[in-house]
Write a protein that holds these residues in place. Sequence first.
Motif, PDB file in Angstrom:
ATOM      1  N   PHE A 143       0.810  -1.233  -0.011  1.00  0.00           N
ATOM      2  CA  PHE A 143       0.016  -0.035  -0.052  1.00  0.00           C
ATOM      3  C   PHE A 143       0.998   1.293   0.015  1.00  0.00           C
ATOM      4  O   PHE A 143       0.609   2.023  -0.794  1.00  0.00           O
ATOM      5  N   TYR A 144       1.819   1.316   0.987  1.00  0.00           N
ATOM      6  CA  TYR A 144       2.721   2.556   0.996  1.00  0.00           C
ATOM      7  C   TYR A 144       3.705   2.634  -0.171  1.00  0.00           C
ATOM      8  O   TYR A 144       4.350   3.605  -0.415  1.00  0.00           O
ATOM      9  N   TYR A 145       3.993   1.551  -0.929  1.00  0.00           N
ATOM     10  CA  TYR A 145       4.778   1.882  -1.892  1.00  0.00           C
ATOM     11  C   TYR A 145       4.380   2.694  -3.117  1.00  0.00           C
ATOM     12  O   TYR A 145       4.700   3.331  -3.819  1.00  0.00           O
ATOM     13  N   HIS A 146       2.793   2.318  -3.197  1.00  0.00           N
ATOM     14  CA  HIS A 146       1.930   2.964  -4.337  1.00  0.00           C
ATOM     15  C   HIS A 146       1.238   4.571  -3.667  1.00  0.00           C
ATOM     16  O   HIS A 146       1.263   5.564  -4.568  1.00  0.00           O
ATOM     17  N   TYR A 147       0.910   4.538  -2.369  1.00  0.00           N
ATOM     18  CA  TYR A 147       0.189   5.693  -1.867  1.00  0.00           C
ATOM     19  C   TYR A 147       0.929   6.186  -0.740  1.00  0.00           C
ATOM     20  O   TYR A 147       1.361   5.444   0.172  1.00  0.00           O
ATOM     21  N   SER A 148       0.645   7.367  -0.260  1.00  0.00           N
ATOM     22  CA  SER A 148       1.171   8.124   0.953  1.00  0.00           C
ATOM     23  C   SER A 148       0.207   7.724   1.737  1.00  0.00           C
ATOM     24  O   SER A 148       0.300   7.953   3.281  1.00  0.00           O
ATOM     25  N   GLY A 149      -0.952   7.599   1.393  1.00  0.00           N
ATOM     26  CA  GLY A 149      -2.228   7.504   2.395  1.00  0.00           C
ATOM     27  C   GLY A 149      -3.411   7.264   1.887  1.00  0.00           C
ATOM     28  O   GLY A 149      -3.544   7.175   0.455  1.00  0.00           O
ATOM     29  N   LEU A 150      -4.688   7.229   2.430  1.00  0.00           N
ATOM     30  CA  LEU A 150      -5.858   7.153   1.899  1.00  0.00           C
ATOM     31  C   LEU A 150      -6.505   8.163   0.851  1.00  0.00           C
ATOM     32  O   LEU A 150      -6.988   7.926  -0.281  1.00  0.00           O
ATOM     33  N   PRO A 151      -6.025   9.310   1.008  1.00  0.00           N
ATOM     34  CA  PRO A 151      -6.610  10.332   0.095  1.00  0.00           C
ATOM     35  C   PRO A 151      -5.809  10.324  -1.112  1.00  0.00           C
ATOM     36  O   PRO A 151      -6.441  10.576  -2.259  1.00  0.00           O
ATOM     37  N   GLU A 152      -4.489   9.823  -1.086  1.00  0.00           N
ATOM     38  CA  GLU A 152      -3.753   9.505  -2.490  1.00  0.00           C
ATOM     39  C   GLU A 152      -4.400   8.254  -3.173  1.00  0.00           C
ATOM     40  O   GLU A 152      -4.574   8.555  -4.320  1.00  0.00           O
ATOM     41  N   LEU A 153      -4.972   7.430  -2.336  1.00  0.00           N
ATOM     42  CA  LEU A 153      -5.510   6.276  -2.875  1.00  0.00           C
ATOM     43  C   LEU A 153      -6.841   6.606  -3.740  1.00  0.00           C
ATOM     44  O   LEU A 153      -7.079   6.087  -4.877  1.00  0.00           O
ATOM     45  N   ALA A 154      -7.558   7.524  -2.794  1.00  0.00           N
ATOM     46  CA  ALA A 154      -8.976   7.841  -3.565  1.00  0.00           C
ATOM     47  C   ALA A 154      -8.829   8.609  -4.707  1.00  0.00           C
ATOM     48  O   ALA A 154      -9.378   8.464  -5.541  1.00  0.00           O
ATOM     49  N   ASP A 155      -7.738   9.641  -4.772  1.00  0.00           N
ATOM     50  CA  ASP A 155      -7.421  10.542  -5.975  1.00  0.00           C
ATOM     51  C   ASP A 155      -7.313   9.569  -7.132  1.00  0.00           C
ATOM     52  O   ASP A 155      -7.493   9.880  -8.416  1.00  0.00           O
ATOM     53  N   SER A 156      -6.165   8.603  -6.929  1.00  0.00           N
ATOM     54  CA  SER A 156      -5.822   7.696  -7.896  1.00  0.00           C
ATOM     55  C   SER A 156      -7.107   7.109  -8.582  1.00  0.00           C
ATOM     56  O   SER A 156      -7.136   6.671  -9.739  1.00  0.00           O
ATOM     57  N   ALA A 157      -7.871   6.419  -7.342  1.00  0.00           N
ATOM     58  CA  ALA A 157      -8.905   5.487  -7.994  1.00  0.00           C
ATOM     59  C   ALA A 157     -10.055   6.401  -8.760  1.00  0.00           C
ATOM     60  O   ALA A 157     -10.572   5.815  -9.835  1.00  0.00           O
ATOM     61  N   ILE A 158     -10.200   7.593  -8.504  1.00  0.00           N
ATOM     62  CA  ILE A 158     -11.021   8.439  -9.084  1.00  0.00           C
ATOM     63  C   ILE A 158     -10.582   8.928 -10.430  1.00  0.00           C
ATOM     64  O   ILE A 158     -11.318   8.834 -11.527  1.00  0.00           O
ATOM     65  N   MET A 159      -9.366   9.132 -10.474  1.00  0.00           N
ATOM     66  CA  MET A 159      -8.640   9.582 -11.752  1.00  0.00           C
ATOM     67  C   MET A 159      -8.888   8.278 -12.893  1.00  0.00           C
ATOM     68  O   MET A 159      -9.351   8.537 -13.990  1.00  0.00           O
ATOM     69  N   VAL A 160      -8.629   7.030 -12.195  1.00  0.00           N
ATOM     70  CA  VAL A 160      -8.553   5.981 -13.311  1.00  0.00           C
ATOM     71  C   VAL A 160     -10.198   5.760 -13.709  1.00  0.00           C
ATOM     72  O   VAL A 160     -10.107   5.458 -14.959  1.00  0.00           O
ATOM     73  N   GLU A 161     -10.881   5.833 -13.062  1.00  0.00           N
ATOM     74  CA  GLU A 161     -12.380   5.517 -13.541  1.00  0.00           C
ATOM     75  C   GLU A 161     -12.902   6.649 -14.568  1.00  0.00           C
ATOM     76  O   GLU A 161     -13.418   6.534 -15.447  1.00  0.00           O
ATOM     77  N   ILE A 162     -12.426   8.098 -14.351  1.00  0.00           N
ATOM     78  CA  ILE A 162     -12.581   9.129 -15.190  1.00  0.00           C
ATOM     79  C   ILE A 162     -11.958   8.887 -16.660  1.00  0.00           C
ATOM     80  O   ILE A 162     -12.606   9.245 -17.541  1.00  0.00           O
ATOM     81  N   GLU A 163     -10.590   8.608 -16.436  1.00  0.00           N
ATOM     82  CA  GLU A 163      -9.955   8.239 -17.764  1.00  0.00           C
ATOM     83  C   GLU A 163     -10.637   7.102 -18.574  1.00  0.00           C
ATOM     84  O   GLU A 163     -10.500   7.049 -19.748  1.00  0.00           O
ATOM     85  N   ARG A 164     -11.092   6.064 -17.731  1.00  0.00           N
ATOM     86  CA  ARG A 164     -11.568   5.145 -18.638  1.00  0.00           C
ATOM     87  C   ARG A 164     -12.817   5.223 -19.027  1.00  0.00           C
ATOM     88  O   ARG A 164     -13.398   4.457 -19.912  1.00  0.00           O
ATOM     89  N   LEU A 165     -13.719   5.923 -18.558  1.00  0.00           N
ATOM     90  CA  LEU A 165     -14.997   6.418 -19.026  1.00  0.00           C
ATOM     91  C   LEU A 165     -15.067   7.099 -20.271  1.00  0.00           C
ATOM     92  O   LEU A 165     -14.753   8.073 -20.299  1.00  0.00           O
ATOM     93  N   PRO A 166     -15.659   6.601 -21.242  1.00  0.00           N
ATOM     94  CA  PRO A 166     -15.541   7.232 -22.610  1.00  0.00           C
ATOM     95  C   PRO A 166     -16.484   8.323 -22.857  1.00  0.00           C
ATOM     96  O   PRO A 166     -17.268   8.573 -21.830  1.00  0.00           O
ATOM     97  N   LEU A 167     -15.993   9.450 -23.395  1.00  0.00           N
ATOM     98  CA  LEU A 167     -16.640  10.487 -23.609  1.00  0.00           C
ATOM     99  C   LEU A 167     -16.990  10.769 -25.298  1.00  0.00           C
ATOM    100  O   LEU A 167     -16.131  10.146 -25.951  1.00  0.00           O
ATOM    101  N   PRO A 168     -18.153  11.260 -25.318  1.00  0.00           N
ATOM    102  CA  PRO A 168     -18.431  11.503 -26.808  1.00  0.00           C
ATOM    103  C   PRO A 168     -17.276  12.256 -27.444  1.00  0.00           C
ATOM    104  O   PRO A 168     -17.125  13.358 -27.047  1.00  0.00           O
TER     105      PRO A 168
END
Length: 226
Positions: A49-74
């Motif tokens: 966990f701490y290899y990838h993230y400094s804490g839960l807020p950074e995990l949340a930001d990463s998870a949110i960004m990944v979902e937005i990037e993968r969601l197609p837009l017209p």
Amino acid sequence: MPRPRRDSEILPAKERLENAFWTLLADRPFGKITVTDVVHEARVNRNSFYYHYSGLPELADSAIMVEIERLPLPPVPDSHDDPLVVWHTFCSSMVASPENIQRIDHLALLTSDHSTRDLVESLRDFMRLTLLSLLDETPSSINNTKRVLLDFAVGGILSLLSHWPSMRHTVTLREVQNRDVAVLAMGLYVSMSRQDTDGFWERLYLDSAHLGGKDSAIAGLEAYRV
């Protein structure tokens, strides 16, 4: 000892941690989620966990960004495209993908009672940056008019996400592809872009003439030009 879940055998640790974030957020408020909860759900150790993230807020930001990037837009329509056809095609492709529906489910959690103000702001910021990139703009390049349109679009998306849980099993493709919805969505989209918007509105008014009255359509077009 129970056999590890299949996803823990085939997914990288980072992806398992982000999946764990969404699973736990669906189950409890973000403030009650701990690193121990996440590593237990993801079946990884704390060092991972701490290899990838400094804490839960950074995990949340990463998870949110990944979902937005993968969601197609017209795609932004060009002068040869019919924006309403673009919208219809986009909606059809969205609902045909279970993965896309799951991404919407995840993002809707960020507007639920389990979320926090910081998570909502992260969602808002990432959506703004994604739309700006798609429109070939930057925060410093857009003018005040486009900034207002961008804020309006992002606010509308947040509102839709907040209603998604109640709409999820009742909304139909026909409703989403409704002409009024299509005009609002694509009109806003085209207006934020660098495209010449005259072609879109002229095509819209001419189409209206076929649907409901040539005189009213021409009057509307003349009013728009003025």
